[in-house]
Design an enzyme around this catalytic site. Sequence first.
Site, PDB file in Angstrom:
ATOM      1  CB  THR A  34     -28.419  53.418  -8.084  1.00 20.41           C
ATOM      2  OG1 THR A  34     -28.823  52.187  -7.486  1.00 20.41           O
ATOM      3  CG2 THR A  34     -28.516  53.298  -9.599  1.00 20.41           C
ATOM      4  CB  CYS A  80     -25.930  53.737   6.748  1.00 18.31           C
ATOM      5  SG  CYS A  80     -24.193  53.368   6.410  1.00 18.31           S
ATOM      6  CG  HIS A 135     -27.236  43.346  -6.978  1.00 16.71           C
ATOM      7  ND1 HIS A 135     -28.462  43.963  -7.075  1.00 16.71           N
ATOM      8  CD2 HIS A 135     -26.323  44.346  -7.041  1.00 16.71           C
ATOM      9  CE1 HIS A 135     -28.293  45.274  -7.193  1.00 16.71           C
ATOM     10  NE2 HIS A 135     -27.004  45.530  -7.181  1.00 16.71           N
ATOM     11  CG  HIS A 168     -20.757  54.060   4.374  1.00 15.34           C
ATOM     12  ND1 HIS A 168     -21.955  54.034   3.707  1.00 15.34           N
ATOM     13  CD2 HIS A 168     -19.910  54.764   3.593  1.00 15.34           C
ATOM     14  CE1 HIS A 168     -21.849  54.719   2.582  1.00 15.34           C
ATOM     15  NE2 HIS A 168     -20.600  55.169   2.484  1.00 15.34           N
ATOM     16  CG  HIS A 198     -25.225  47.130  -3.016  1.00 12.73           C
ATOM     17  ND1 HIS A 198     -24.766  48.426  -3.099  1.00 12.73           N
ATOM     18  CD2 HIS A 198     -25.909  46.902  -4.168  1.00 12.73           C
ATOM     19  CE1 HIS A 198     -25.149  48.949  -4.243  1.00 12.73           C
ATOM     20  NE2 HIS A 198     -25.850  48.042  -4.921  1.00 12.73           N
ATOM     21  N   GLY A 200     -22.897  51.390 -13.072  1.00 15.27           N
ATOM     22  CA  GLY A 200     -24.335  51.480 -12.812  1.00 15.27           C
ATOM     23  C   GLY A 200     -24.696  51.431 -11.338  1.00 15.27           C
TER      24      GLY A 200
HETATM   25  P1  5GP Z   1     -27.121  49.238  -7.534  1.00 12.56           P
HETATM   26  O1  5GP Z   1     -27.882  49.794  -8.692  1.00 12.56           O
HETATM   27  O2  5GP Z   1     -26.475  50.346  -6.716  1.00 12.56           O
HETATM   28  O3  5GP Z   1     -26.159  48.142  -7.865  1.00 12.56           O
HETATM   29  O4  5GP Z   1     -28.199  48.513  -6.605  1.00 12.56           O
HETATM   30  C1  5GP Z   1     -29.037  49.203  -5.734  1.00 12.56           C
HETATM   31  C2  5GP Z   1     -30.228  48.337  -5.510  1.00 12.56           C
HETATM   32  O5  5GP Z   1     -30.910  48.807  -4.383  1.00 12.56           O
HETATM   33  C3  5GP Z   1     -31.225  48.339  -6.676  1.00 12.56           C
HETATM   34  O6  5GP Z   1     -31.363  47.012  -7.199  1.00 12.56           O
HETATM   35  C4  5GP Z   1     -32.516  48.847  -6.043  1.00 12.56           C
HETATM   36  O7  5GP Z   1     -33.672  48.184  -6.516  1.00 12.56           O
HETATM   37  C5  5GP Z   1     -32.289  48.609  -4.571  1.00 12.56           C
HETATM   38  N1  5GP Z   1     -32.968  49.545  -3.700  1.00 12.56           N
HETATM   39  C6  5GP Z   1     -33.057  50.912  -3.863  1.00 12.56           C
HETATM   40  N2  5GP Z   1     -33.732  51.448  -2.848  1.00 12.56           N
HETATM   41  C7  5GP Z   1     -34.091  50.431  -2.024  1.00 12.56           C
HETATM   42  C8  5GP Z   1     -34.818  50.370  -0.788  1.00 12.56           C
HETATM   43  O8  5GP Z   1     -35.268  51.382  -0.228  1.00 12.56           O
HETATM   44  N3  5GP Z   1     -35.005  49.151  -0.228  1.00 12.56           N
HETATM   45  C9  5GP Z   1     -34.516  48.009  -0.820  1.00 12.56           C
HETATM   46  N4  5GP Z   1     -34.761  46.852  -0.177  1.00 12.56           N
HETATM   47  N5  5GP Z   1     -33.819  48.022  -1.970  1.00 12.56           N
HETATM   48  C10 5GP Z   1     -33.605  49.227  -2.565  1.00 12.56           C
HETATM   49 ZN    ZN Z   2     -23.803  53.256   4.170  1.00 14.14          ZN
END
Ligand code: 5GP
Ligand code: ZN
Length: 112
Positions: free
Chosen positions: A93, A6, A100, A45, A98, A91
């Site tokens: 974080t 956000c 990927h 969100h 979102h 997994g």
């Molecule tokens: P998750 O692990 O939740 O599926 O993906 C979170 C993603 O956010 C990770 O791949 C991580 O590298 C990315 N990420 C974490 N913090 C930041 C940030 O401050 N900026 C950007 N552009 N990506 C982030």
């Molecule tokens: Zn959010």
Amino acid sequence: MDCLFCAIIEGKIPSTKVYEDDCVLAFKDINPNAPVHVLVVPKTHIESVDCVNEDNVDFVAKVMLAIPKVAKVCGLENGYRVITNVGEDGGQTVKHIHFHILGGEKLPVKLA
Ligand code: 5GP
Ligand code: ZN
């Protein structure tokens, strides 16, 4: 509410944007796992796929519509992978839904 994505959507934290429309933002992952690694998020969100319901599914649909556009902008004409992690075991974080987009090479490790 303290949400990293956000804050990125609101411009409070910088990101490298690759696509944006009224409902969706796509920006480069800060820690890429492939030559192209972009995150596509709704500007609303929603915590994860586990929290999608009749009231918010249209925002997720907008993300689905944006994904091929993002892939095209990123030059992924040979294919790509779309991943969304959900919760602890998945997994996840960052607790803002979102997707990927990974590509730019033949991707290793196929879990599904
Ligand atoms: P998750 O692990 O939740 O599926 O993906 C979170 C993603 O956010 C990770 O791949 C991580 O590298 C990315 N990420 C974490 N913090 C930041 C940030 O401050 N900026 C950007 N552009 N990506 C982030
Ligand atoms: Zn959010």
